[in-house]
Design an enzyme around this catalytic site. Sequence first.
Site, PDB file in Angstrom:
ATOM      1  CE  LYS A 268      -3.751  -2.051   2.769  1.00  0.00           C
ATOM      2  NZ  LYS A 268      -4.856  -1.874   1.807  1.00  0.00           N
ATOM      3  NE  ARG A 342     -11.266  -9.876  -1.858  1.00  0.00           N
ATOM      4  CZ  ARG A 342     -11.527  -8.965  -2.794  1.00  0.00           C
ATOM      5  NH1 ARG A 342     -11.773  -9.332  -4.044  1.00  0.00           N
ATOM      6  NH2 ARG A 342     -11.556  -7.685  -2.480  1.00  0.00           N
TER       7      ARG A 342
END
Length: 352
Positions: A268, A342
Amino acid sequence: MSALPQYAPFEISKAVSAHAIALGFTKNTDGNFEFVSPLASQIEKFFGLNLVDELTFFTPTGKAGDLFEIPVSAEDSQTDRLFLVSVGDQSGSSARAAGAAVGRKVRGKSTTVFSACVVSEIKSFAISVSLGAWVWNLKTDKKKEEPTIYVASKDAQEVKDAASIARAVCRTRDLIHTPANIKTPAWMGKQAEEFSKGTGLTVKIFAGAALKEFGGLRAVGGSSPKPGPRMIQVTYQPKSKKKSAKALPHVVLVGKGITFDTGGLALKPAAGMEAMKSDMSGAAAVSAAVIAIAELKLNVAIESWAPLAENMPSDTATRPSDIITIFGGKTVEVLNPDAEGRLVLADGLMKA
């Protein structure tokens, strides 16, 4: 964690031993102000006040949550101020606004408050008092100062239930704010065990070889230098009067528990990455919810699953295009390692 409201029947002798007394007022249909609790007359008599006159000095609007402070003094009393708090239309939302105002007023202070603000919606008010007074920090140079707040009520159970709910929210906030160098997945497991003591809950922590089938969790957490990922199961089974426990409603909660998310090899941007210590909010929320349900003794069977891992870049990190096998045998191609949520939730949902 901030002090939680305590139940106390109103006694003038106990109230005036507090540093402050909070009293609720509302605006009636005639546009005049009045104090909602019949206990206000005792306060007026004890301190020699006309509360409506004192209140109108501030030109209040009646908006829920408005709070005005006035100094008081009386012989044999350590109370030196009154909090005059607007409870609006006395609905649940107004009670919450009033409670939050009282909590914020004494946040971070070592003080005692006796509240006679509301006569209904006690639970909503008491929860909001705690949430308003909540403070988190890791300062160790001095003892953390916290208020003690008593909520006058005819129903002790309502205040006790409010304390359980507020405690769950405050614990969740505490966990979210704790920095990632402290809240490793292993540390989170210990917190779940500590919080569950005395509640009748069953806590099971999967680690090491017990995670063999949890491919998503291992793929995300295997790149961390910390003790490694964990899967935490917290189970509550109420004592039912029914013949079969299967007749009870059964609820399963699964919450994402990434104790820090760098994005892995899909790193990130630096700006804003400090907020990624909160990527375990879901796990904190579901675990705290089960603990609160156990304290409330609700007649529902419930369990939470919290897959916990750090998503870090290293020579063991999952690469884009890697194929992993999640719990239950399904294979998944990882196109983006920053989609770690997920992956761990897939394991949790399949196991649950």
